[in-house]
Write a protein that holds these residues in place. Sequence first.
Motif, PDB file in Angstrom:
ATOM      1  N   TYR A 278      65.887 -38.937 -33.562  1.00  0.00           N
ATOM      2  CA  TYR A 278      66.861 -39.061 -34.657  1.00  0.00           C
ATOM      3  C   TYR A 278      66.279 -38.615 -35.987  1.00  0.00           C
ATOM      4  N   ASP A 279      64.959 -38.517 -36.069  1.00  0.00           N
ATOM      5  CA  ASP A 279      64.335 -38.010 -37.294  1.00  0.00           C
ATOM      6  C   ASP A 279      64.450 -36.494 -37.308  1.00  0.00           C
ATOM      7  N   TYR A 280      64.958 -35.975 -38.397  1.00  0.00           N
ATOM      8  CA  TYR A 280      65.122 -34.521 -38.516  1.00  0.00           C
ATOM      9  C   TYR A 280      63.778 -33.808 -38.324  1.00  0.00           C
TER      10      TYR A 280
ATOM     11  N   GLY B 218      69.008 -36.135 -32.649  1.00  0.00           N
ATOM     12  CA  GLY B 218      70.007 -37.091 -32.167  1.00  0.00           C
ATOM     13  C   GLY B 218      71.362 -36.942 -32.829  1.00  0.00           C
ATOM     14  N   ALA B 219      71.358 -36.891 -34.170  1.00  0.00           N
ATOM     15  CA  ALA B 219      72.646 -36.862 -34.872  1.00  0.00           C
ATOM     16  C   ALA B 219      73.447 -35.641 -34.437  1.00  0.00           C
ATOM     17  N   ASP B 220      72.813 -34.496 -34.382  1.00  0.00           N
ATOM     18  CA  ASP B 220      73.528 -33.271 -34.002  1.00  0.00           C
ATOM     19  C   ASP B 220      73.940 -33.300 -32.535  1.00  0.00           C
TER      20      ASP B 220
ATOM     21  N   ILE C 119      64.317 -41.568 -30.010  1.00  0.00           N
ATOM     22  CA  ILE C 119      63.119 -41.752 -30.855  1.00  0.00           C
ATOM     23  C   ILE C 119      63.572 -41.845 -32.304  1.00  0.00           C
ATOM     24  N   ILE C 120      63.117 -42.856 -33.000  1.00  0.00           N
ATOM     25  CA  ILE C 120      63.506 -42.977 -34.408  1.00  0.00           C
ATOM     26  C   ILE C 120      62.437 -43.756 -35.182  1.00  0.00           C
ATOM     27  N   ALA C 121      62.200 -43.323 -36.410  1.00  0.00           N
ATOM     28  CA  ALA C 121      61.260 -44.042 -37.281  1.00  0.00           C
ATOM     29  C   ALA C 121      62.032 -45.032 -38.140  1.00  0.00           C
ATOM     30  N   LEU C 122      61.347 -46.132 -38.487  1.00  0.00           N
ATOM     31  CA  LEU C 122      62.008 -47.166 -39.285  1.00  0.00           C
ATOM     32  C   LEU C 122      62.224 -46.713 -40.719  1.00  0.00           C
ATOM     33  N   LYS C 123      61.396 -45.776 -41.165  1.00  0.00           N
ATOM     34  CA  LYS C 123      61.541 -45.254 -42.525  1.00  0.00           C
ATOM     35  C   LYS C 123      61.693 -43.749 -42.473  1.00  0.00           C
TER      36      LYS C 123
ATOM     37  N   PRO D 166      70.105 -45.455 -47.309  1.00  0.00           N
ATOM     38  CA  PRO D 166      71.391 -45.317 -46.622  1.00  0.00           C
ATOM     39  C   PRO D 166      71.376 -44.302 -45.479  1.00  0.00           C
ATOM     40  N   SER D 167      70.601 -43.232 -45.620  1.00  0.00           N
ATOM     41  CA  SER D 167      70.622 -42.241 -44.536  1.00  0.00           C
ATOM     42  C   SER D 167      69.961 -42.829 -43.288  1.00  0.00           C
ATOM     43  N   ARG D 168      68.931 -43.648 -43.506  1.00  0.00           N
ATOM     44  CA  ARG D 168      68.271 -44.298 -42.358  1.00  0.00           C
ATOM     45  C   ARG D 168      69.215 -45.303 -41.708  1.00  0.00           C
ATOM     46  N   ASP D 169      69.975 -46.020 -42.552  1.00  0.00           N
ATOM     47  CA  ASP D 169      70.922 -46.994 -41.989  1.00  0.00           C
ATOM     48  C   ASP D 169      71.888 -46.290 -41.030  1.00  0.00           C
ATOM     49  N   LEU D 170      72.403 -45.151 -41.482  1.00  0.00           N
ATOM     50  CA  LEU D 170      73.389 -44.447 -40.655  1.00  0.00           C
ATOM     51  C   LEU D 170      72.742 -43.921 -39.368  1.00  0.00           C
TER      52      LEU D 170
END
Length: 545
Positions: free
Chosen positions: A337-339, A380-382, A403-407, A414-418
Motif C-alpha cells: 500500500y506504500d507508493y 494496493g490502492a491502484d 504490506i503497509i507501513a504505519l507512517k 490523512p493519507s495514511r488513514d485512508l
Amino acid sequence: MNSSSLTALPAWQALKAHAAALAGQHMRELFAADPDRFARLSFSFGPVRADYSKNRVTLETISLLAELARVRGVEEGRAAMFAGARINTTENRAVLHVALRNREERPMMVDGVDVMPEVRATRARLRTFSDDVRQGRWRGATGKVLRHIVNIGIGGSHLGPMFVADAMKDLQSPEMTVAFVSNPDRAQLDDALAKIDPAETLFIICSKTFTTAETTLNADAARAWLTARLGETAVAKHFAAVSTNVEAAKTFGIHPDAVFPMWDWVGGRYSVWSAIGLSVILVCGYDAFDQLLAGAEAMDRHFETASLEQNLPVILALIGVWYADFFDAPAVAVMPYDYRLKLFPFHLQQLDMESNGKGVTKEGAKVETQTGPIIFGGGGADSQHSFFQLLHQSPRLIPCDFIIALKGADGAGPSRDLLMANCLAQTEALLKGRTAADLASTPESLRPHREFTGNRPSNTLLLDELTPYVLGMLIALYEHKVFVQGLIWGVNSFDQWGVELGKELAKSLMPALRDKPAAAEGLLKARDSSTAGLALAYLQAKAQQ
Ligand code: F6P
C-alpha cells in the motif's frame, strides 16, 4: 535433505487429511471460535509485524507444516547455506548472498576460504567511489560534477536496484537523477538520455556475466551516445561496471577504479546487496545502503537462529506451500500500500518465479507437486481499482500479501488513514465475504452478484516505517521464504535453466533476421512454419523501410 517421495511422506499425508478436515470451515468460524486468534497467529520481529491469522490455518496446521519442513531438511538446508556449501548443485556454486550483509566480524567460508575480506574491501571501495562522485572529486571528462546516474542491466542487475532506489527515493540527493535501462528497445535508453547532459552522466553497466545480449547492446549504444558528444577518452570517466567478468569490463574501456567485482556465489536476483546496488549508493549515499544491509542482516540472524515455528520467513513459506499444494492456488498476489514499494512485485516476480518455477527436483526427478506460484501484484490502492474484483469473486483462490507501513510521507496523517482503512478493509472483505443474509434489502436478482464467499486468505505485513533498515528486512524476508519453499519442494532455487532455451533460439535467429528475405528463407527452413512465417514478415517489412 530427504529425497524420498514428498507426497508419500507421513507428514504430507497428515497435512492432506488435515486440509480435508478444515475444508468445510470458514475463517469466520475460526475467528468466532477463538477471540485470541490474532494474538496467536501474528508475530512481531523488530519493526515488522506479520499477521497471518487471516489464513485457513490453525495452530495445528502450522505445526504439521513445520513437521513437513523438518523432514524435508529445512534446518539442514539453512545451515548449509550459511556454511557456504555448494547448494546450487546444477551450477556447482555456493549461495552466499547473506555474506554481503554480514556486517559482523563473522567469517563466511566457501571451500575453506573466508570471503569476507573481499566483501569488506569492495564495500570500502564502493563507499570511496560513491563519496568521490557525490562530492565532486570524481568528475566527468569536461570537469563537470556527475549527477545523472544511468544503470544499464537486466533481470537481477536491474529489478533489485531499481526497486530499492525507488523505495528510498526520499533519501535521494535532490541534485541527482537515476534512470534504469534494461530493455533493448532503443526507446527506453532514449527516454533516459533525453533530458540529461552527457558531461554530467555516469553509466553503470551491471552484469554478472557481462555477456547478456540486452545489456551489451545498451552499453554499446550508451557508449556511442557519450563518445559522439565527448570523445573516446570520456569513457574512462563516465562509465562504471559491476561484474564477475572484471576483465571484460576493463576491455570495454572502464577505468579499473570504477570496476567492482561480484562473485559466483551471488545469484543475480540476490545481488542488490552487492556492488549491483551502486546506483542506489550513488544517489542515496553509502550510509543509507549500509542501513539496508543492516536490516537484511537482522532478518538473516532471525532466520538462521529461530525455531521453525517462530521464524517469520519459514511461517510465510509454510503458508505458501499450504495453498499451492493443498488448495491448488495457482498464484500469490502481493499488494504494497506504500507508493514507495510499488515496484516490489516486479522484484518478487524474478526472485520467486526464477527461483522456484521448477519442474524437476534437485536429483532431476519430475516434481510430484506444484512448485512456485505465479506472483503478481501492484500498489494496493491502484490494484483495488483493477484486479481486486478477481481476488474477491472469481472461483480461483488467490492468497494475498498486504504490506503497509504505519507512517508515510505525511506521517500518520490523512493519507495514511485512508490507505490503512483500505488495506484493512480489503483483508476483512476477503476474510468475511458477504452472505445472502447480509443482502436482505437487495433485489433478489442482484444478490448472487453482490455476494462474496469470503474465506480468502491473506497475510498482512505492518512495517513501523519504510526506512532502509526495514526495507532490507522485507527483501531478506521474502528471499528466505522462497529458499524454504524450494527446500520443501526439493528443487534447486538458485539456478535458472528455464531462461536459457529462449536465449539460444534468439541467438540462432539473429543471422536470419539480419539477412535479405531470400537468403533468410534458407536459414529459416528448419524452423516451424509459424516462427519462419513471422520472421519472414518481419524481414519483408524491414526490406520496405
Ligand atoms: O536471463 C536470466 C538472467 O540470467 C538472470 O538470472 C539475471 O539476473 C539476468 O539474466 C542478467 O544477467 P547478468 O547480470 O549476467 O547480465
